[in-house]
Design a protein around this motif. Structure first.
Motif, PDB file in Angstrom:
ATOM      1  N   HIS A  15       0.841  -1.206   0.000  1.00  0.00           N
ATOM      2  CA  HIS A  15       0.000   0.000   0.000  1.00  0.00           C
ATOM      3  C   HIS A  15       0.874   1.253   0.000  1.00  0.00           C
ATOM      4  O   HIS A  15       0.650   2.187  -0.780  1.00  0.00           O
ATOM      5  CB  HIS A  15      -0.890  -0.046   1.245  1.00  0.00           C
ATOM      6  CG  HIS A  15      -1.897   1.054   1.338  1.00  0.00           C
ATOM      7  ND1 HIS A  15      -1.594   2.293   1.859  1.00  0.00           N
ATOM      8  CD2 HIS A  15      -3.207   1.111   0.966  1.00  0.00           C
ATOM      9  CE1 HIS A  15      -2.670   3.056   1.819  1.00  0.00           C
ATOM     10  NE2 HIS A  15      -3.663   2.367   1.278  1.00  0.00           N
ATOM     11  N   THR A  16       1.896   1.274   0.856  1.00  0.00           N
ATOM     12  CA  THR A  16       2.803   2.426   0.935  1.00  0.00           C
ATOM     13  C   THR A  16       3.628   2.551  -0.341  1.00  0.00           C
ATOM     14  O   THR A  16       3.887   3.656  -0.822  1.00  0.00           O
ATOM     15  CB  THR A  16       3.736   2.271   2.141  1.00  0.00           C
ATOM     16  OG1 THR A  16       2.962   2.019   3.313  1.00  0.00           O
ATOM     17  CG2 THR A  16       4.579   3.517   2.346  1.00  0.00           C
ATOM     18  N   MET A  17       4.031   1.423  -0.898  1.00  0.00           N
ATOM     19  CA  MET A  17       4.844   1.441  -2.120  1.00  0.00           C
ATOM     20  C   MET A  17       4.085   2.099  -3.281  1.00  0.00           C
ATOM     21  O   MET A  17       4.643   2.940  -4.002  1.00  0.00           O
ATOM     22  CB  MET A  17       5.218   0.004  -2.505  1.00  0.00           C
ATOM     23  CG  MET A  17       6.145  -0.104  -3.699  1.00  0.00           C
ATOM     24  SD  MET A  17       6.264  -1.811  -4.287  1.00  0.00           S
ATOM     25  CE  MET A  17       4.677  -1.964  -5.123  1.00  0.00           C
ATOM     26  N   ALA A  37      -5.152   3.870  -8.028  1.00  0.00           N
ATOM     27  CA  ALA A  37      -3.925   3.065  -8.066  1.00  0.00           C
ATOM     28  C   ALA A  37      -3.934   2.002  -6.970  1.00  0.00           C
ATOM     29  O   ALA A  37      -3.425   0.893  -7.156  1.00  0.00           O
ATOM     30  CB  ALA A  37      -2.707   3.979  -7.912  1.00  0.00           C
ATOM     31  N   ARG A  38      -4.529   2.347  -5.822  1.00  0.00           N
ATOM     32  CA  ARG A  38      -4.602   1.383  -4.710  1.00  0.00           C
ATOM     33  C   ARG A  38      -5.745   0.394  -4.882  1.00  0.00           C
ATOM     34  O   ARG A  38      -5.784  -0.633  -4.183  1.00  0.00           O
ATOM     35  CB  ARG A  38      -4.804   2.143  -3.397  1.00  0.00           C
ATOM     36  CG  ARG A  38      -3.632   2.973  -2.928  1.00  0.00           C
ATOM     37  CD  ARG A  38      -4.096   3.852  -1.772  1.00  0.00           C
ATOM     38  NE  ARG A  38      -3.007   4.613  -1.182  1.00  0.00           N
ATOM     39  CZ  ARG A  38      -3.224   5.631  -0.349  1.00  0.00           C
ATOM     40  NH1 ARG A  38      -4.461   6.010  -0.046  1.00  0.00           N
ATOM     41  NH2 ARG A  38      -2.202   6.290   0.165  1.00  0.00           N
ATOM     42  N   LEU A  75     -10.259   1.927   2.911  1.00  0.00           N
ATOM     43  CA  LEU A  75      -9.373   2.998   3.375  1.00  0.00           C
ATOM     44  C   LEU A  75      -8.592   2.541   4.595  1.00  0.00           C
ATOM     45  O   LEU A  75      -9.163   1.984   5.536  1.00  0.00           O
ATOM     46  CB  LEU A  75     -10.197   4.240   3.732  1.00  0.00           C
ATOM     47  CG  LEU A  75     -10.842   4.975   2.551  1.00  0.00           C
ATOM     48  CD1 LEU A  75     -11.852   5.995   3.075  1.00  0.00           C
ATOM     49  CD2 LEU A  75      -9.781   5.658   1.711  1.00  0.00           C
ATOM     50  N   VAL A  76      -7.294   2.777   4.576  1.00  0.00           N
ATOM     51  CA  VAL A  76      -6.456   2.440   5.721  1.00  0.00           C
ATOM     52  C   VAL A  76      -6.595   3.533   6.770  1.00  0.00           C
ATOM     53  O   VAL A  76      -6.522   4.718   6.456  1.00  0.00           O
ATOM     54  CB  VAL A  76      -4.983   2.303   5.297  1.00  0.00           C
ATOM     55  CG1 VAL A  76      -4.082   2.131   6.507  1.00  0.00           C
ATOM     56  CG2 VAL A  76      -4.825   1.124   4.348  1.00  0.00           C
ATOM     57  N   ALA A  77      -6.836   3.137   8.015  1.00  0.00           N
ATOM     58  CA  ALA A  77      -6.899   4.073   9.131  1.00  0.00           C
ATOM     59  C   ALA A  77      -5.753   3.789  10.081  1.00  0.00           C
ATOM     60  O   ALA A  77      -5.012   2.821   9.919  1.00  0.00           O
ATOM     61  CB  ALA A  77      -8.243   3.937   9.851  1.00  0.00           C
ATOM     62  N   THR A  78      -5.588   4.652  11.092  1.00  0.00           N
ATOM     63  CA  THR A  78      -4.505   4.429  12.056  1.00  0.00           C
ATOM     64  C   THR A  78      -4.700   3.128  12.832  1.00  0.00           C
ATOM     65  O   THR A  78      -3.737   2.554  13.329  1.00  0.00           O
ATOM     66  CB  THR A  78      -4.433   5.605  13.040  1.00  0.00           C
ATOM     67  OG1 THR A  78      -5.736   5.827  13.595  1.00  0.00           O
ATOM     68  CG2 THR A  78      -3.961   6.855  12.323  1.00  0.00           C
TER      69      THR A  78
END
Length: 252
Positions: free
Chosen positions: A53-55, A202-203, A211-214
């Motif tokens: 995901h970060t990439m 893109a994701r 959605l990614v959350a904390t």
């Protein structure tokens, strides 16, 4: 395609080490800091893991910085007299645009390739089709930002303004939910900013819109929301660029 001019342009851009740092090294550095070196990078998400995901996010950030810079500098060059010089050659405006488009596309491949390569050796995980689909969407989405760079170049006619526009992408990237998972009012505002749709698309092969959350997953985006954001901003950038080109020609 004028291959001689293309080679000269690629060489010239490649020799600009400061720009190449921001285009290639900075996204790779961000990915190592926020993705590859973090323990949470191995946590599963969608069809892969958080590192993947970060990439994708960092590759997209580097690609839009690249296309913004190339598009903006093309506009500045034309207005600073380079256009008249090219007018003395057999090369047409169409050939000039094709060369600049190819340069922007080629330069955008550098951060995408570098970040994806680092990701492959540092734990980013997903099926092969997710790697291919996300990279293709990043390349197509980044092409839109060459129009954003073009608008800035046409408006301010300054190399420093184009550099500032590339720097402003850091703010847009934050609002685009790239560096830190947003929530609440900030997330609502982010959905109207130009990078949000492209990054979400893109994701999408990885997350299916989640959605990614904390703390885990924090909601999801329907595909139509991401498509609408991307299309609307593409139209805004395209219309703005056309109007500014017409204004420039009317002055001449």
């Amino acid at each position: 395609m004028n291959t001689t001019y293309l080679r000269i342009e690629l060489t010239r851009v490649g020799r600009d080490l400061v720009s190449m740092f921001f285009i290639a090294v900075m996204p790779a550095f961000f990915f190592i800091i926020f993705g590859a070196s973090m323990e949470y990078g191995a946590y599963p998400i969608g069809n892969g893991n958080v590192s993947m995901h970060t990439m994708i996010s960092m590759a997209a950030f580097g690609a839009v910085v690249a296309t913004t810079g190339v598009g903006g500098m093309a506009a500045v060059e034309r207005m600073q007299g380079w256009g008249r010089q090219l007018g003395l050659t057999p090369m047409s405006d169409g050939a000039y645009v094709r060369v600049k488009t190819t340069v922007a596309f080629t330069i955008s491949l550098i951060p995408i390739g570098l970040v994806y390569l680092i990701g492959a050796f540092t734990g980013a995980s997903a099926p092969g089709w997710v790697w291919a689909a996300s990279a293709a969407i990043v390349m197509l989405g980044a092409a839109v930002f060459s129009l954003y760079g073009l608008i800035v170049g046409l408006l301010f006619r300054s190399e420093s303004a184009v550099g500032a526009a590339s720097g402003a992408l850091v703010i847009l990237a934050f609002l685009g939910n790239i560096f830190f998972p947003l929530s609440g009012v900030m997330l609502t505002i982010a959905k109207f900013t130009p990078l949000y749709g492209i990054i979400g698309l893109a994701r999408y092969p990885l997350t299916d819109g989640a959605l990614v959350a904390t703390e885990g997953v924090g909601g999801s985006d329907p595909l139509w929301v991401l498509l609408a954001n991307s299309l609307i901003w593409a139209v805004i950038f395209a219309v703005g660029a056309v109007l500014l080109v017409r204004r420039g020609r009317s002055r001449q």
